[in-house]
Design a protein around this motif. Structure first.
Motif, PDB file in Angstrom:
ATOM      1  N   ARG A 194       0.830  -1.209   0.000  1.00 32.79           N
ATOM      2  CA  ARG A 194       0.000   0.000   0.000  1.00 32.79           C
ATOM      3  C   ARG A 194       0.866   1.261   0.000  1.00 32.79           C
ATOM      4  NH1 ARG A 194      -5.394  -1.576   1.350  1.00 32.79           N
ATOM      5  NH2 ARG A 194      -5.423  -3.777   1.889  1.00 32.79           N
ATOM      6  N   ASP A 195       2.129   1.133  -0.443  1.00 33.56           N
ATOM      7  CA  ASP A 195       3.042   2.281  -0.447  1.00 33.56           C
ATOM      8  C   ASP A 195       2.593   3.384  -1.397  1.00 33.56           C
ATOM      9  OD1 ASP A 195       4.547   0.912   1.328  1.00 33.56           O
ATOM     10  OD2 ASP A 195       6.109   0.305  -0.091  1.00 33.56           O
ATOM     11  N   GLU A 196       2.239   3.009  -2.624  1.00 33.29           N
ATOM     12  CA  GLU A 196       1.856   3.999  -3.645  1.00 33.29           C
ATOM     13  C   GLU A 196       0.616   3.467  -4.352  1.00 33.29           C
ATOM     14  OE1 GLU A 196       4.743   4.026  -6.828  1.00 33.29           O
ATOM     15  OE2 GLU A 196       5.514   2.062  -6.315  1.00 33.29           O
ATOM     16  N   GLY A 197      -0.574   3.680  -3.784  1.00 31.25           N
ATOM     17  CA  GLY A 197      -1.759   2.999  -4.304  1.00 31.25           C
ATOM     18  C   GLY A 197      -1.766   1.591  -3.722  1.00 31.25           C
ATOM     19  N   TYR A 198      -2.733   0.784  -4.126  1.00 31.33           N
ATOM     20  CA  TYR A 198      -2.841  -0.570  -3.584  1.00 31.33           C
ATOM     21  C   TYR A 198      -2.443  -1.575  -4.658  1.00 31.33           C
ATOM     22  CZ  TYR A 198      -4.970  -4.748  -1.497  1.00 31.33           C
ATOM     23  OH  TYR A 198      -5.196  -6.013  -0.991  1.00 31.33           O
ATOM     24  N   TYR A 199      -1.270  -2.149  -4.488  1.00 25.95           N
ATOM     25  CA  TYR A 199      -0.730  -3.113  -5.443  1.00 25.95           C
ATOM     26  C   TYR A 199      -0.869  -4.504  -4.859  1.00 25.95           C
ATOM     27  CZ  TYR A 199       1.790   0.637  -7.944  1.00 25.95           C
ATOM     28  OH  TYR A 199       2.123   1.757  -8.671  1.00 25.95           O
ATOM     29  N   LYS A 200      -1.333  -5.471  -5.664  1.00 28.23           N
ATOM     30  CA  LYS A 200      -1.333  -6.842  -5.158  1.00 28.23           C
ATOM     31  C   LYS A 200      -1.198  -7.843  -6.301  1.00 28.23           C
ATOM     32  CE  LYS A 200      -6.368  -7.461  -5.085  1.00 28.23           C
ATOM     33  NZ  LYS A 200      -7.539  -7.899  -4.340  1.00 28.23           N
ATOM     34  N   LEU A 201      -0.696  -9.022  -5.961  1.00 27.52           N
ATOM     35  CA  LEU A 201      -0.712 -10.141  -6.894  1.00 27.52           C
ATOM     36  C   LEU A 201      -2.021 -10.891  -6.682  1.00 27.52           C
ATOM     37  CD1 LEU A 201       2.899 -11.654  -6.779  1.00 27.52           C
ATOM     38  CD2 LEU A 201       1.937 -10.037  -8.406  1.00 27.52           C
ATOM     39  N   VAL A 202      -2.674 -11.246  -7.789  1.00 28.56           N
ATOM     40  CA  VAL A 202      -3.978 -11.905  -7.726  1.00 28.56           C
ATOM     41  C   VAL A 202      -3.863 -13.285  -8.366  1.00 28.56           C
ATOM     42  CG1 VAL A 202      -6.391 -11.761  -8.492  1.00 28.56           C
ATOM     43  CG2 VAL A 202      -5.160  -9.683  -7.839  1.00 28.56           C
ATOM     44  N   PRO A 203      -4.362 -14.335  -7.680  1.00 28.79           N
ATOM     45  CA  PRO A 203      -4.266 -15.675  -8.261  1.00 28.79           C
ATOM     46  C   PRO A 203      -5.208 -15.844  -9.456  1.00 28.79           C
ATOM     47  CG  PRO A 203      -5.530 -15.743  -6.214  1.00 28.79           C
ATOM     48  CD  PRO A 203      -5.030 -14.337  -6.367  1.00 28.79           C
ATOM     49  N   THR A 204      -4.794 -16.694 -10.406  1.00 33.14           N
ATOM     50  CA  THR A 204      -5.673 -17.099 -11.505  1.00 33.14           C
ATOM     51  C   THR A 204      -5.553 -18.622 -11.581  1.00 33.14           C
ATOM     52  OG1 THR A 204      -4.028 -17.168 -13.284  1.00 33.14           O
ATOM     53  CG2 THR A 204      -4.977 -15.009 -12.784  1.00 33.14           C
ATOM     54  N   ALA A 205      -6.160 -19.221 -12.604  1.00 34.13           N
ATOM     55  CA  ALA A 205      -6.029 -20.673 -12.784  1.00 34.13           C
ATOM     56  C   ALA A 205      -4.611 -21.037 -13.218  1.00 34.13           C
ATOM     57  CB  ALA A 205      -7.037 -21.160 -13.819  1.00 34.13           C
ATOM     58  N   GLN A 206      -3.813 -20.020 -13.569  1.00 33.56           N
ATOM     59  CA  GLN A 206      -2.430 -20.281 -13.963  1.00 33.56           C
ATOM     60  C   GLN A 206      -1.520 -19.258 -13.294  1.00 33.56           C
ATOM     61  OE1 GLN A 206      -0.720 -19.000 -17.357  1.00 33.56           O
ATOM     62  NE2 GLN A 206       0.118 -20.925 -18.138  1.00 33.56           N
ATOM     63  N   ALA A 207      -0.869 -18.367 -14.058  1.00 34.81           N
ATOM     64  CA  ALA A 207       0.067 -17.409 -13.454  1.00 34.81           C
ATOM     65  C   ALA A 207      -0.681 -16.247 -12.802  1.00 34.81           C
ATOM     66  CB  ALA A 207       1.002 -16.874 -14.532  1.00 34.81           C
ATOM     67  N   PRO A 208      -0.152 -15.703 -11.709  1.00 37.61           N
ATOM     68  CA  PRO A 208      -0.798 -14.559 -11.060  1.00 37.61           C
ATOM     69  C   PRO A 208      -0.802 -13.329 -11.962  1.00 37.61           C
ATOM     70  CG  PRO A 208       0.972 -15.412  -9.684  1.00 37.61           C
ATOM     71  CD  PRO A 208       1.074 -16.105 -10.995  1.00 37.61           C
ATOM     72  N   LEU A 209      -1.724 -12.426 -11.705  1.00 31.67           N
ATOM     73  CA  LEU A 209      -1.689 -11.154 -12.399  1.00 31.67           C
ATOM     74  C   LEU A 209      -1.505 -10.036 -11.389  1.00 31.67           C
ATOM     75  CD1 LEU A 209      -4.725  -9.748 -11.997  1.00 31.67           C
ATOM     76  CD2 LEU A 209      -5.323 -11.356 -13.789  1.00 31.67           C
ATOM     77  N   LEU A 210      -1.166  -8.870 -11.909  1.00 34.19           N
ATOM     78  CA  LEU A 210      -0.917  -7.696 -11.089  1.00 34.19           C
ATOM     79  C   LEU A 210      -2.169  -6.832 -11.100  1.00 34.19           C
ATOM     80  CD1 LEU A 210       1.220  -5.878  -9.610  1.00 34.19           C
ATOM     81  CD2 LEU A 210       1.760  -4.934 -11.862  1.00 34.19           C
ATOM     82  N   GLU A 211      -2.560  -6.376  -9.918  1.00 39.96           N
ATOM     83  CA  GLU A 211      -3.697  -5.455  -9.834  1.00 39.96           C
ATOM     84  C   GLU A 211      -3.228  -4.201  -9.109  1.00 39.96           C
ATOM     85  OE1 GLU A 211      -7.695  -7.166  -8.821  1.00 39.96           O
ATOM     86  OE2 GLU A 211      -7.734  -5.511  -7.390  1.00 39.96           O
ATOM     87  N   ILE A 212      -3.505  -3.045  -9.700  1.00 37.66           N
ATOM     88  CA  ILE A 212      -3.105  -1.770  -9.094  1.00 37.66           C
ATOM     89  C   ILE A 212      -4.356  -0.945  -8.825  1.00 37.66           C
ATOM     90  CG2 ILE A 212      -1.763   0.348  -9.351  1.00 37.66           C
ATOM     91  CD1 ILE A 212       0.146  -1.172 -11.174  1.00 37.66           C
TER      92      ILE A 212
END
Length: 281
Positions: A84-102
């Motif tokens: 939460r340093d600069e906006g809310y960044y997180k890795l999100v699980p999928t059925a395969q590789a994670p994606l980035l959500e900002i």
């Protein structure tokens, strides 16, 4: 000393809880976000991963209750892969590789295709064996990794955010970025691209954040820089995202196409399946 690292998300935690409830002695799961599967011991009310790492039922319940989060277990410590340093960044699980959500915006095509594959398809639009490739907005680095798999001799991959670079160091799918053929740079590509000489790259992959977050990366000046650093007959794949209508009768993508032509590109074609355009010098 290199610690073992294990990744968990709600779905996997539920599988383990179900096995605990059944009284199973072991359980087969993916503890690296779908890269592989392994069998682990269940002891008492805990999942035993190795001598230093176990998850108690309450840990598993906490993970199971947090949808769309990824947890990393390392050296006995469980952390959520978010910032939460600069906006809310997180890795999100999928059925395969994670994606980035900002800040609630997913940074990948995630409908009906996973981010690792879509990045691979984008790279495949322009990258050929032996190419030197510029990847302008690296994110989790999936396009850069794809370019290397396609036989690129060097990939320069640029990411502005230190937060994103820190998150991807904790993403098992991004681990190949330390390969010799990849140069990872933390910089704003808008200014960094000016440091390259003309005709430095055979291919450019340009997958910028949405227009409202990085309008300058869709401007004719930046497109001119891409044109300049490309070799003759070099190719650009530019992800433009959902073609929302801008002004009556003309779409966002059409305007990007016009600006690319203004910047010097002669052949510009839409690639609707990948929500982008391809352009050749």
């Amino acid at each position: 000393m290199h610690h073992h690292r294990y990744w968990f998300e709600a779905e996997v935690a539920r599988q383990v809880l179900t096995a605990l409830d059944r009284g199973d002695a072991r359980v087969e799961i993916s503890a690296d976000l779908n890269l592989s599967r392994a069998t682990f011991t269940l002891q008492g009310d805990a999942l035993v991963l190795d001598d230093d790492n176990l998850l108690q039922r309450e840990d598993l319940q906490r993970i199971a209750g947090k949808k769309n989060r990824i947890f990393l277990l390392e050296g006995g410590e469980l952390v959520v892969l978010e910032s939460r340093d600069e906006g809310y960044y997180k890795l999100v699980p999928t059925a395969q590789a994670p994606l980035l959500e900002i800040s609630g915006v997913k940074m990948h095509i995630s409908k009906g295709i996973n981010p690792f594959e879509s990045a691979g398809q984008m790279a495949a639009q322009v990258v050929k064996k032996g190419d030197r490739v510029l990847d302008t907005c690296s994110g989790l680095g999936y396009a850069a990794l794809a370019a290397l798999r396609l036989g690129a001799r060097q990939v320069v991959t640029v990411e502005r955010s230190a937060t994103v670079m820190a998150l991807r160091r904790q993403n098992p799918w991004s681990q190949g970025l330390s390969a010799p053929g990849i140069q990872s740079v933390q910089a704003d590509v808008g200014t960094y691209i000016c440091e390259f000489g003309a005709a430095s790259f055979e291919a450019v992959i340009h997958d910028p954040p949405r227009f409202s977050l990085a309008g300058e990366l869709y401007g004719v000046e930046f497109y001119r820089e891409i044109y300049r650093v490309l070799t003759r007959r070099g190719g650009l794949f530019h992800y433009t995202g959902n073609p929302q209508l801008v002004r009556r009768g003309s779409s966002f993508v059409d305007q990007a196409v016009q600006r690319l032509k203004k910047a010097g590109f002669t052949r510009v074609e839409k690639v609707p399946t990948l929500m982008g355009v391809r352009a050749w010098k």
